[in-house]
Design a protein around this motif. Structure first.
Motif, PDB file in Angstrom:
ATOM      1  N   ALA A   1       0.810  -1.213   0.000  1.00  9.95           N
ATOM      2  CA  ALA A   1       0.000   0.000   0.000  1.00  9.95           C
ATOM      3  C   ALA A   1       0.844   1.265   0.000  1.00  9.95           C
ATOM      4  N   GLU A   2       2.160   1.143   0.085  1.00  6.58           N
ATOM      5  CA  GLU A   2       3.015   2.326   0.091  1.00  6.58           C
ATOM      6  C   GLU A   2       2.879   3.092  -1.223  1.00  6.58           C
ATOM      7  N   THR A   3       2.825   4.418  -1.131  1.00  2.77           N
ATOM      8  CA  THR A   3       2.741   5.240  -2.333  1.00  2.77           C
ATOM      9  C   THR A   3       4.076   5.214  -3.068  1.00  2.77           C
ATOM     10  N   GLU A   4       4.042   5.638  -4.312  1.00  3.13           N
ATOM     11  CA  GLU A   4       5.225   5.563  -5.156  1.00  3.13           C
ATOM     12  C   GLU A   4       6.274   6.585  -4.749  1.00  3.13           C
ATOM     13  N   GLU A   5       7.529   6.285  -5.090  1.00  3.98           N
ATOM     14  CA  GLU A   5       8.610   7.234  -4.874  1.00  3.98           C
ATOM     15  C   GLU A   5       8.455   8.401  -5.854  1.00  3.98           C
ATOM     16  N   ASP A   6       8.993   9.556  -5.464  1.00  4.37           N
ATOM     17  CA  ASP A   6       8.779  10.780  -6.250  1.00  4.37           C
ATOM     18  C   ASP A   6       9.355  10.687  -7.666  1.00  4.37           C
ATOM     19  N   ASP A   7      10.442   9.951  -7.835  1.00  8.41           N
ATOM     20  CA  ASP A   7      11.117   9.922  -9.135  1.00  8.41           C
ATOM     21  C   ASP A   7      10.769   8.682  -9.946  1.00  8.41           C
ATOM     22  N   ILE A   8       9.641   8.070  -9.653  1.00  6.48           N
ATOM     23  CA  ILE A   8       9.364   6.750 -10.221  1.00  6.48           C
ATOM     24  C   ILE A   8       9.276   6.775 -11.745  1.00  6.48           C
ATOM     25  N   MET A   9       8.795   7.884 -12.353  1.00  3.06           N
ATOM     26  CA  MET A   9       8.687   7.955 -13.808  1.00  3.06           C
ATOM     27  C   MET A   9       9.769   8.857 -14.413  1.00  3.06           C
ATOM     28  N   ARG A  10      10.807   9.131 -13.640  1.00  7.73           N
ATOM     29  CA  ARG A  10      11.918   9.922 -14.173  1.00  7.73           C
ATOM     30  C   ARG A  10      13.214   9.131 -14.203  1.00  7.73           C
ATOM     31  N   ARG A  11      13.145   7.871 -13.860  1.00 12.52           N
ATOM     32  CA  ARG A  11      14.352   7.046 -13.899  1.00 12.52           C
ATOM     33  C   ARG A  11      14.281   6.060 -15.050  1.00 12.52           C
ATOM     34  N   PRO A  12      15.419   5.668 -15.578  1.00  8.18           N
ATOM     35  CA  PRO A  12      15.391   4.714 -16.698  1.00  8.18           C
ATOM     36  C   PRO A  12      14.935   3.339 -16.229  1.00  8.18           C
ATOM     37  N   PRO A  13      14.472   2.513 -17.168  1.00  7.84           N
ATOM     38  CA  PRO A  13      14.073   1.146 -16.781  1.00  7.84           C
ATOM     39  C   PRO A  13      15.260   0.412 -16.181  1.00  7.84           C
ATOM     40  N   ARG A  14      14.981  -0.417 -15.217  1.00  7.55           N
ATOM     41  CA  ARG A  14      16.063  -1.174 -14.601  1.00  7.55           C
ATOM     42  C   ARG A  14      16.600  -2.203 -15.595  1.00  7.55           C
ATOM     43  N   PRO A  15      17.865  -2.577 -15.476  1.00  6.42           N
ATOM     44  CA  PRO A  15      18.428  -3.583 -16.381  1.00  6.42           C
ATOM     45  C   PRO A  15      17.647  -4.893 -16.277  1.00  6.42           C
ATOM     46  N   PRO A  16      17.377  -5.538 -17.414  1.00  3.60           N
ATOM     47  CA  PRO A  16      16.582  -6.775 -17.372  1.00  3.60           C
ATOM     48  C   PRO A  16      17.203  -7.863 -16.510  1.00  3.60           C
ATOM     49  N   ALA A  17      18.537  -7.891 -16.453  1.00  3.83           N
ATOM     50  CA  ALA A  17      19.203  -8.957 -15.699  1.00  3.83           C
ATOM     51  C   ALA A  17      19.360  -8.621 -14.222  1.00  3.83           C
ATOM     52  N   GLU A  18      18.902  -7.455 -13.787  1.00  9.23           N
ATOM     53  CA  GLU A  18      19.067  -7.081 -12.389  1.00  9.23           C
ATOM     54  C   GLU A  18      18.274  -8.025 -11.484  1.00  9.23           C
ATOM     55  N   PRO A  19      18.927  -8.648 -10.516  1.00 10.15           N
ATOM     56  CA  PRO A  19      18.192  -9.573  -9.639  1.00 10.15           C
ATOM     57  C   PRO A  19      17.336  -8.825  -8.633  1.00 10.15           C
ATOM     58  N   LEU A  20      16.266  -9.476  -8.225  1.00 11.67           N
ATOM     59  CA  LEU A  20      15.415  -8.879  -7.199  1.00 11.67           C
ATOM     60  C   LEU A  20      16.192  -8.736  -5.899  1.00 11.67           C
ATOM     61  N   PHE A  21      16.952  -9.792  -5.553  1.00  8.40           N
ATOM     62  CA  PHE A  21      17.781  -9.768  -4.356  1.00  8.40           C
ATOM     63  C   PHE A  21      19.216  -9.464  -4.767  1.00  8.40           C
ATOM     64  N   SER A  22      19.532  -8.184  -4.811  1.00 10.99           N
ATOM     65  CA  SER A  22      20.908  -7.792  -5.113  1.00 10.99           C
ATOM     66  C   SER A  22      21.776  -7.980  -3.860  1.00 10.99           C
ATOM     67  N   ARG A  23      23.074  -7.968  -4.067  1.00 16.03           N
ATOM     68  CA  ARG A  23      23.975  -8.138  -2.927  1.00 16.03           C
ATOM     69  C   ARG A  23      23.793  -7.045  -1.870  1.00 16.03           C
ATOM     70  N   PRO A  24      23.650  -5.752  -2.268  1.00 13.97           N
ATOM     71  CA  PRO A  24      23.408  -4.728  -1.241  1.00 13.97           C
ATOM     72  C   PRO A  24      22.136  -4.977  -0.438  1.00 13.97           C
ATOM     73  N   LEU A  25      21.076  -5.446  -1.088  1.00 13.21           N
ATOM     74  CA  LEU A  25      19.836  -5.695  -0.376  1.00 13.21           C
ATOM     75  C   LEU A  25      19.994  -6.846   0.607  1.00 13.21           C
ATOM     76  N   ILE A  26      20.729  -7.883   0.214  1.00 12.86           N
ATOM     77  CA  ILE A  26      20.961  -9.014   1.120  1.00 12.86           C
ATOM     78  C   ILE A  26      21.754  -8.567   2.340  1.00 12.86           C
TER      79      ILE A  26
ATOM     80  N   ARG B   1      25.618   3.680  -0.823  1.00 11.66           N
ATOM     81  CA  ARG B   1      26.441   2.496  -1.055  1.00 11.66           C
ATOM     82  C   ARG B   1      25.586   1.284  -1.381  1.00 11.66           C
ATOM     83  N   LEU B   2      24.424   1.209  -0.730  1.00 15.72           N
ATOM     84  CA  LEU B   2      23.529   0.077  -0.980  1.00 15.72           C
ATOM     85  C   LEU B   2      22.612   0.324  -2.165  1.00 15.72           C
TER      86      LEU B   2
END
Length: 857
Positions: free
Chosen positions: A703-728, A854-855
């Motif tokens: 239910a969280e509202t969207e981030e302010d820059d949600i439609m001003r950033r480029p599409p994420r890389p297709p190969a980007e994992p959902l669980f990146s190392r910084p997130l882990i 950094r993350l």
């Protein structure tokens, strides 16, 4: 104009059609005239899929063991948790199936056929090869057929070709070669096309899967639907965690049974640890997010057939869109009037100030149209007359009589109609409209006038207009000439007709470009028409237009290179749309494809995300697509993209939270076993945390509202994992902090000889409050807690209220307290729990400030 069923043909008509016996035999041989449908997923099949989830298996095994131990209360609670999880999933999946069924037309259109010398109206699915079908204006062609007779026949084949302009049909003079839809003067009519003018009789040549529409449907079965990447990533992570949790659980079983005895209790302990370490919430959270996302997007009139596709749409890098009916309204309208003296008028400006010459041009264009039009261009004349000629009585409203019609002929591409304003008078008004060169010939214009008209025609066509000439004449009497050349025509001017751009399209295209999404038009129309529409829509049309003929000559590597910058593909055949999508995918693009016709279906299925139009779209297109726009509004795609990005952002927050929560839960389950202390949690505590608190808390992230820059950033890389190392790393840091604080409280309480049930209550309350702190910390990766709190989130408030009630009940209400095997807590114990949770909140907020960049949050 419907024709009566069961009406005998005139004696002079030699067409008798099939006999009833022959038709029945062919129906048994060939089958019904319909496309095979995908099998509908039944609730039972969905339930079987749900039962494969390992968490449910653990709950069911735990419930069975409690039954063996004679603890009916605990067993029923665990089994209830399992049933609730099954019910939620089954209800959501079957709801999607029901909505799709509501969209599908369950009754096949009826067809008028000639059998045994009699016209009979039968269901379209019963039409067979060899049937003679009778066609009239407004009829939907039930099967592919060869014309035996035709009178001024025009057919709209846009569902097969993507072209909005109807094509002329002519009778076969010999056995013709097989032809594809599109193009004038063909003797074939095709299943799914619409007769917009004239009438005819045709012999059915192909039905069902053998028809042109069936050929496209068969190609769909050879294509595999693009698997959702998030689901694949989540399943892989869940398997890895399950293997690790299984090994630890097996070790705990051996240690407990060997050191403490009581192997049945050892099994329960192993199940508890397995439940604490198995991140079964990952697929549950993914399902909840996609289901809630489907519900949210449905409020914008968008149906999600495959909910996981919403996330993929949020990562789209290329949006391939058809022109007709997608960027445009699929509704012809008059865009320009050019009278013979050079005056130009572009609607809708100054409609009430039309000059007499412009009024005559529009009025006689109406007179040359059918009184009850089906042809979109003739409908445009009627619509324009009602708006622009309010003072002039229209023929259909003032008692005029249509005395004679001269239809289109291959040697004269114009329609001429003779109207008698007063039945008692011999005076007639004659109007003609058609190809400008045909109208010029009727008016016997000299070469100079024809050259001037040609220049004007080229200028109008360059702006994407379909141009018709209009002329008028008068006639006295009832002995009309054999051909329109017998009238003395006066040239009135040219009418430019366009399929207007949807008003919302330019803003939608602009939003896509700001979000880094390249919009590519793929159309069967001519290059200049495509360029004009692209310019009006705001699509970058500076690049060279890639045509279907050019694509035929390009090898796959060269095609991929051309498509890296292309924004317009014109004169594209249906099979080339599929090739374009596949080439874009091979170039590492995340491809979204919109469409509504049967010709779009293979590309819709092959794309990462197919978006079909639900209002006028075909069943084949909707079946192939993952998303259906119920109101056919192109701007709804931007809503879906925005929602897809919001879902992905919130999904990462939720997944990081769930990963962090598992660390203290697993640690607190293992800690007593390692130190030979009384167990803190039983399966009912873990089940409560896993099946209630975690999924409910993830609803707060959804239910969280969207981030302010949600439609001003480029599409994420297709190969980007959902669980990146910084997130882990971030999740592990959160979980370890909670484990150290809550585990420390448990150790201190145990060493001070606090009763086991009271220590269990203290630990449980401290853990739940710390979970609340994790929710608050993870609400936003890009802003501080203070900023995040200002964002409205009614779901979060409801969750916090519910958790407070549950916690208070577990400590203060004896029945609930006994259920959880808790003892009453003192106020200073509650103070310690609140202090631990506050420490988690403050420390992690400070850490987030220093580690955010950094993350890469």
């Amino acid at each position: 104009m419907d024709q009566p069923a069961d009406a005998p043909l005139p004696p002079s008509d030699a067409l008798a059609g099939l006999t009833g016996h022959e038709a029945q035999a062919r129906l048994q041989t060939d089958g019904f005239n319909e496309l095979p449908r995908q099998e509908r997923r039944t609730p039972l099949a969905i339930m079987r899929e749900v039962l494969r989830e390992p968490m449910l298996a653990l709950l069911l095994v735990g419930g069975g063991i409690y039954l063996l131990l004679g603890d009916l209360h605990e067993a029923l609670i665990l089994l209830a948790f399992a049933c609730v999880s099954i019910a939620i999933t089954v209800i959501q999946e079957t709801r999607t199936e029901r909505v799709l069924d509501a969209l599908r037309d369950l009754t096949s259109p009826r067809a008028l056929v000639i059998r045994d010398g009699t016209r009979k109206r039968i269901p379209g699915r019963e039409v067979v090869r060899g049937d003679l079908i009778v066609l009239a204006e407004g009829d939907r062609v039930p099967a592919d057929a060869l014309l035996m007779r035709a009178q001024d026949l025009l057919a709209d084949e846009s569902l097969l070709t993507g072209e909005a302009v109807a094509v002329r049909k002519s009778v076969a003079t010999a056995t013709p070669p097989t032809a594809r839809p599109g193009g004038d003067d063909q003797p074939f009519v095709y299943s799914g096309s619409l007769i917009v003018r004239g009438s005819g009789i045709a012999e059915v040549r192909a039905t069902g899967s053998g028809s042109e529409i069936g050929r496209i449907g068969q190609s769909l079965r050879m294509l595999e639907t693009e698997p959702p990447r998030l689901r694949a990533q989540t399943a892989r992570l869940t398997r890895l965690c399950a293997i690790g949790g299984g090994l630890v659980s097996a070790l705990a079983l051996v240690l407990y049974g060997t050191l403490r005895g009581g192997w049945l209790d050892a099994v329960l302990a192993a199940i508890t640890i397995g439940m604490s370490m198995l991140p079964e919430e990952f697929p549950v959270v993914l399902t909840v997010f996609m289901a809630m996302g489907a519900w949210r997007i449905s409020r914008a009139r968008v149906l999600t057939r495959r909910a996981a596709a919403i996330e993929t749409l949020g990562s789209a890098t290329v949006l391939c869109t058809d022109k007709t009916g997608t960027l445009t309204e699929n509704r012809m309208s008059i865009a320009e009037l050019r009278v013979s003296d050079g005056e130009t008028m572009a609607p809708p400006a100054s409609l009430t100030a039309l000059s007499p010459q412009a009024q005559a041009l529009a009025f006689h264009g109406l007179l040359a149209s059918a009184p009850q039009p089906f042809d979109p261009m003739e409908t445009a004349f009627h619509d324009f007359a009602r708006t622009a000629l309010p003072e002039r009585p229209l023929p259909t409203q003032s008692g005029w009589t249509l005395a004679r019609t001269y239809g289109l002929r291959p040697d004269l591409l114009a329609v001429t109609q003779v109207w008698r304003p007063d039945a008692a008078q011999p005076s007639c008004v004659v109007a003609a409209k058609g190809a400008p060169e045909a109208i010029a010939a009727l008016c016997h214009l000299d070469d100079t006038r024809r050259a001037a008209i040609g220049q004007t025609l080229d200028a109008m066509a360059a702006r994407g207009l379909r141009v018709l000439g209009v002329a008028k004449a008068s006639f006295e009497g009832t002995d009309f000439p054999e051909t329109p050349h017998g009238f003395t025509f006066q040239f009135l001017g040219l009418v430019g007709i366009a399929d207007p751009l949807r008003p919302s399209v330019p803003d939608a295209v602009r939003d896509c470009r700001s979000a880094g999404i390249r919009v590519m038009m793929i159309t069967g129309d001519y290059p200049e028409t495509a360029r004009a529409i692209a310019g009006a829509a705001g699509i970058d049309n500076g690049a060279t237009i890639l045509t279907g003929a050019a694509i035929e000559t390009l090898a796959e590597p060269a095609l991929r290179e051309h498509l890296r910058t292309a924004t317009i593909c014109a004169r594209i055949m249906p099979e080339q749309k599929l090739r374009i999508v596949q080439a874009l995918k091979a170039g590492d693009e995340t491809v979204a494809m919109t469409g509504d016709g049967v010709n779009d279906a293979p590309a819709l299925k092959a794309a990462h995300i197919g978006i079909a139009m639900g209002g006028r779209g075909t069943d084949v297109a909707r079946e192939a697509a993952a998303i259906v726009l119920l109101d056919d509004d192109f701007s709804s795609i931007v809503t879906a993209i925005r929602l897809g990005r919001r879902i992905y952002d919130n999904l990462r927050k939720a997944m990081g939270f769930v990963f962090a929560v598992h660390v203290p839960i697993a640690g607190l389950a293992l800690l007593p076993l390692v130190l030979d202390y009384p167990l803190i949690f039983s399966p009912i505590h873990i089940a409560f945390l896993e099946m209630i608190i975690d999924p409910v808390c993830t609803m707060a992230f959804e239910a969280e509202t969207e981030e302010d820059d949600i439609m001003r950033r480029p599409p994420r890389p297709p190969a980007e994992p959902l669980f990146s190392r910084p997130l882990i790393i971030w999740s592990l840091l959160q979980g370890l902090l909670v484990f150290l604080l809550v585990g420390g409280l448990f150790l201190v309480a145990t060493q001070r000889a606090m009763p086991a049930e009271e220590a269990r209550a203290l630990t449980f309350v401290s853990l739940v409050l710390s979970i609340v702190s994790l929710i608050l910390v993870n609400r936003s990766f890009s802003t501080s807690l203070v900023t995040a709190i200002r964002r409205p989130n009614a779901t979060l408030l409801w969750i916090l209220g519910t958790m407070t009630t549950v916690l208070a009940s577990s400590v203060l209400v004896p029945a609930v307290r006994n259920l959880f095997r808790f003892a009453p807590l003192h106020w200073h114990d509650l103070g310690l729990s609140i202090g631990a949770a506050a420490t988690v909140l403050v420390v992690l907020e400070i850490a987030k400030t220093f580690w955010r960049d950094r993350l890469r949050f």
